[in-house]
Design a protein around this motif. Structure first.
Motif, PDB file in Angstrom:
ATOM      1  N   GLN A 202       0.841  -1.200   0.000  1.00 25.99           N
ATOM      2  CA  GLN A 202       0.000   0.000   0.000  1.00 25.99           C
ATOM      3  C   GLN A 202       0.874   1.248   0.000  1.00 25.99           C
ATOM      4  O   GLN A 202       1.803   1.371   0.789  1.00 25.99           O
ATOM      5  CB  GLN A 202      -0.948   0.024   1.201  1.00 25.99           C
ATOM      6  CG  GLN A 202      -2.017   1.103   1.086  1.00 25.99           C
ATOM      7  CD  GLN A 202      -3.117   0.960   2.125  1.00 25.99           C
ATOM      8  OE1 GLN A 202      -2.871   0.550   3.260  1.00 25.99           O
ATOM      9  NE2 GLN A 202      -4.343   1.304   1.749  1.00 25.99           N
ATOM     10  N   ARG A 203       0.559   2.153  -0.888  1.00 27.05           N
ATOM     11  CA  ARG A 203       1.334   3.383  -1.034  1.00 27.05           C
ATOM     12  C   ARG A 203       0.727   4.499  -0.188  1.00 27.05           C
ATOM     13  O   ARG A 203      -0.406   4.383   0.296  1.00 27.05           O
ATOM     14  CB  ARG A 203       1.377   3.810  -2.511  1.00 27.05           C
ATOM     15  CG  ARG A 203       1.746   2.714  -3.487  1.00 27.05           C
ATOM     16  CD  ARG A 203       2.959   1.904  -3.055  1.00 27.05           C
ATOM     17  NE  ARG A 203       4.150   2.744  -2.932  1.00 27.05           N
ATOM     18  CZ  ARG A 203       5.247   2.385  -2.283  1.00 27.05           C
ATOM     19  NH1 ARG A 203       5.309   1.231  -1.656  1.00 27.05           N
ATOM     20  NH2 ARG A 203       6.277   3.203  -2.237  1.00 27.05           N
ATOM     21  N   PRO A 204       1.438   5.600   0.004  1.00 27.54           N
ATOM     22  CA  PRO A 204       0.909   6.707   0.808  1.00 27.54           C
ATOM     23  C   PRO A 204      -0.455   7.226   0.347  1.00 27.54           C
ATOM     24  O   PRO A 204      -1.230   7.731   1.156  1.00 27.54           O
ATOM     25  CB  PRO A 204       1.989   7.784   0.673  1.00 27.54           C
ATOM     26  CG  PRO A 204       3.257   7.018   0.471  1.00 27.54           C
ATOM     27  CD  PRO A 204       2.855   5.844  -0.385  1.00 27.54           C
ATOM     28  N   ASN A 205      -0.757   7.082  -0.953  1.00 28.12           N
ATOM     29  CA  ASN A 205      -2.052   7.558  -1.458  1.00 28.12           C
ATOM     30  C   ASN A 205      -3.183   6.559  -1.232  1.00 28.12           C
ATOM     31  O   ASN A 205      -4.322   6.785  -1.645  1.00 28.12           O
ATOM     32  CB  ASN A 205      -1.964   7.908  -2.947  1.00 28.12           C
ATOM     33  CG  ASN A 205      -1.792   6.691  -3.837  1.00 28.12           C
ATOM     34  OD1 ASN A 205      -1.633   5.570  -3.368  1.00 28.12           O
ATOM     35  ND2 ASN A 205      -1.817   6.913  -5.144  1.00 28.12           N
ATOM     36  N   TYR A 217      -0.924   1.605 -10.664  1.00 29.90           N
ATOM     37  CA  TYR A 217      -2.152   1.327  -9.914  1.00 29.90           C
ATOM     38  C   TYR A 217      -3.185   0.706 -10.847  1.00 29.90           C
ATOM     39  O   TYR A 217      -4.144   1.356 -11.283  1.00 29.90           O
ATOM     40  CB  TYR A 217      -2.672   2.609  -9.274  1.00 29.90           C
ATOM     41  CG  TYR A 217      -1.658   3.282  -8.383  1.00 29.90           C
ATOM     42  CD1 TYR A 217      -1.134   2.619  -7.272  1.00 29.90           C
ATOM     43  CD2 TYR A 217      -1.210   4.579  -8.648  1.00 29.90           C
ATOM     44  CE1 TYR A 217      -0.194   3.237  -6.444  1.00 29.90           C
ATOM     45  CE2 TYR A 217      -0.276   5.199  -7.827  1.00 29.90           C
ATOM     46  CZ  TYR A 217       0.235   4.517  -6.726  1.00 29.90           C
ATOM     47  OH  TYR A 217       1.168   5.134  -5.920  1.00 29.90           O
ATOM     48  N   LYS A 252      -8.218   3.658   4.294  1.00 29.33           N
ATOM     49  CA  LYS A 252      -7.269   4.480   3.527  1.00 29.33           C
ATOM     50  C   LYS A 252      -7.456   4.242   2.031  1.00 29.33           C
ATOM     51  O   LYS A 252      -7.441   5.175   1.226  1.00 29.33           O
ATOM     52  CB  LYS A 252      -5.841   4.138   3.954  1.00 29.33           C
ATOM     53  CG  LYS A 252      -4.769   5.009   3.332  1.00 29.33           C
ATOM     54  CD  LYS A 252      -3.398   4.646   3.896  1.00 29.33           C
ATOM     55  CE  LYS A 252      -2.305   5.540   3.333  1.00 29.33           C
ATOM     56  NZ  LYS A 252      -0.966   5.194   3.889  1.00 29.33           N
ATOM     57  N   SER A 256      -9.095   6.898  -1.027  1.00 34.03           N
ATOM     58  CA  SER A 256      -8.403   7.164  -2.280  1.00 34.03           C
ATOM     59  C   SER A 256      -9.279   6.798  -3.479  1.00 34.03           C
ATOM     60  O   SER A 256      -9.339   7.538  -4.467  1.00 34.03           O
ATOM     61  CB  SER A 256      -7.091   6.390  -2.335  1.00 34.03           C
ATOM     62  OG  SER A 256      -6.350   6.721  -3.484  1.00 34.03           O
ATOM     63  N   LYS A 259     -11.745   9.401  -4.217  1.00 34.08           N
ATOM     64  CA  LYS A 259     -11.101  10.548  -4.864  1.00 34.08           C
ATOM     65  C   LYS A 259     -10.909  10.303  -6.362  1.00 34.08           C
ATOM     66  O   LYS A 259     -11.101  11.214  -7.178  1.00 34.08           O
ATOM     67  CB  LYS A 259      -9.743  10.800  -4.208  1.00 34.08           C
ATOM     68  CG  LYS A 259      -8.873  11.823  -4.924  1.00 34.08           C
ATOM     69  CD  LYS A 259      -7.486  11.889  -4.292  1.00 34.08           C
ATOM     70  CE  LYS A 259      -6.545  12.760  -5.119  1.00 34.08           C
ATOM     71  NZ  LYS A 259      -5.160  12.759  -4.568  1.00 34.08           N
ATOM     72  N   TYR A 260     -10.554   9.066  -6.727  1.00 36.91           N
ATOM     73  CA  TYR A 260     -10.246   8.774  -8.127  1.00 36.91           C
ATOM     74  C   TYR A 260     -11.440   8.286  -8.941  1.00 36.91           C
ATOM     75  O   TYR A 260     -11.302   8.010 -10.136  1.00 36.91           O
ATOM     76  CB  TYR A 260      -9.122   7.744  -8.208  1.00 36.91           C
ATOM     77  CG  TYR A 260      -7.753   8.323  -7.912  1.00 36.91           C
ATOM     78  CD1 TYR A 260      -7.139   9.208  -8.804  1.00 36.91           C
ATOM     79  CD2 TYR A 260      -7.074   8.001  -6.745  1.00 36.91           C
ATOM     80  CE1 TYR A 260      -5.889   9.744  -8.540  1.00 36.91           C
ATOM     81  CE2 TYR A 260      -5.816   8.533  -6.463  1.00 36.91           C
ATOM     82  CZ  TYR A 260      -5.239   9.409  -7.371  1.00 36.91           C
ATOM     83  OH  TYR A 260      -4.001   9.938  -7.103  1.00 36.91           O
ATOM     84  N   ASP A 272      -5.226   6.125 -11.524  1.00 40.30           N
ATOM     85  CA  ASP A 272      -4.837   7.524 -11.403  1.00 40.30           C
ATOM     86  C   ASP A 272      -4.555   8.193 -12.746  1.00 40.30           C
ATOM     87  O   ASP A 272      -4.050   9.309 -12.788  1.00 40.30           O
ATOM     88  CB  ASP A 272      -3.617   7.657 -10.501  1.00 40.30           C
ATOM     89  CG  ASP A 272      -2.396   6.920 -11.048  1.00 40.30           C
ATOM     90  OD1 ASP A 272      -2.586   5.936 -11.799  1.00 40.30           O
ATOM     91  OD2 ASP A 272      -1.262   7.313 -10.729  1.00 40.30           O
TER      92      ASP A 272
END
Length: 370
Positions: A202-205, A217, A252, A256, A259-260, A272
């Motif tokens: 898992q990435r920060p985003n 992604y 988390k 995200s 958002k996307y 993304d």
């Protein structure tokens, strides 16, 4: 009068929450989950097997099959249930050679299907067929490679490979084994594995690389993770030591994804990348995670119920009159090449898309009591 006003004000949040969750019902004609689910589920009955390596029942077919079984259960469709069960009986008699071997994460997940049938019918033969697939995922074979043995020595499945797809393949068969045995070791296995993948991928985003060496992604890859973590949270005890970490990773990711989400309600082949094409299987997996999260109270209904409805309303037009889902990315290996993901062929009726659509249907139909 003041007492009445005070009571009304107290009840407002509950009425508002109900109204938000209620956005997951009351769909217009053609969009009702019962209608869409029936089209997709019955399509499976007379279709040829989608074989893994041309030899064994594949994971997309396994999940399409089990999705149909759940739909038949939820809707009380005994005719569909009989047809699906009769088709499976051939795997015990004339089609035994199609039963997957137990040496890979994409093959062991097959055990989740007979274990689903066992829960429905109580027939012990399904239990006996399914359980070895769950158990051998943690039983190291004699010819295991050094890296596989290394994973096992750390307490993980020897089939660990750190591809996000695994977080559905491993999770689904282990949670099914728990459901039929009530032995917590199966949930402990899945949870430990899930924490590893969350920590590593898992990435920060909030999203996930396809693999550590593939920094993209990918939609359906992230979909497998979204669906797998959702499935695990449904059964993981509230006091389980790994639940807070897993819930944190889930939320988390959901933040995200919200958002996307594209203005049209879908998600793209690379999540993304706004110029990439909308892909249906990943979108369905994300919608499933949203719907389930809202219904179980893991996600804020005011924020996520409308997003889930928007996704569903966008998804349905991709289903044709024969119950085939369009714009499904074909089976995809990992590759450190961005263009590779954009160029993947798109198919109509590919089981990679049929199954997740049924997951959404079933999530919309399920009555949640917790």
């Amino acid at each position: 009068m003041y007492k009445r006003l005070f009571t009304t004000l107290l009840l407002l949040p509950f009425h508002f929450l109900f109204a938000q969750k209620n956005t997951l019902t009351g769909f217009p004609k053609g969009y009702a989950p019962e209608e869409v689910g029936k089209l997709i589920a019955y399509r499976f009955i007379d279709k040829k097997h989608a074989l893994h390596a041309g030899k064994w029942i594949s994971y997309p077919e396994t999940f399409y099959w089990s999705g149909g079984l759940k739909f038949a259960t939820l809707t009380g469709d005994t005719a569909l249930m009989t047809l699906l069960q009769n088709k499976f009986e051939l795997l015990i008699t004339s089609e035994k050679q199609l039963l997957p071997i137990k040496n890979h994460v994409d093959l062991n997940m097959f055990g989740s299907l007979p274990l689903e049938l066992y829960q429905i019918t109580g027939d012990k033969k399904y239990f006996e067929l399914g359980m070895p697939y769950a158990n051998t995922q943690w039983e190291v074979p004699g010819n295991a490679k050094p890296k596989e043995k290394e994973w096992a020595e750390k307490g993980y499945s020897w089939q660990t490979r750190l591809w996000i797809d695994d977080m559905y393949m491993i999770t689904i068969v282990q949670t099914q084994a728990y459901k039929v045995t009530r032995d917590l070791k199966y949930l402990d296995r899945a949870a430990r594995e899930m924490v590893l993948y969350l920590d590593e991928l898992q990435r920060p985003n909030g999203l996930f690389y396809h693999a550590p060496d593939v920094p993209y992604y990918w939609g359906r890859g992230n979909g497998w993770m979204a669906a797998g973590v959702t499935e695990l949270l449904r059964y993981l005890p509230k006091d389980h030591k790994d639940r807070p970490r897993i819930m944190k990773g889930y939320r988390k990711m959901m933040k995200s994804l919200k958002k996307y989400q594209r203005p049209n309600g879908m998600w793209n082949q690379l999540i993304d990348e706004p110029d990439y094409w909308a892909e249906t299987s990943g979108s369905a997996m994300f919608a499933y995670a949203f719907i389930t999260g809202v219904k179980h109270g893991w996600l804020n209904a005011r924020q996520y119920a409308p997003a889930a409805r928007k996704a569903w309303m966008a998804m349905v037009p991709y289903v044709n009159e024969q119950g085939a889902v369009a714009e499904v990315c074909v089976g995809t290996n990992k590759k450190n090449d961005k263009q590779y993901y954009y160029d993947r062929p798109r198919r109509t009726g590919d089981y990679h898309g049929q199954a997740p659509y049924l997951w959404c249907v079933n999530a919309l139909l399920e009555k949640v009591t917790d």
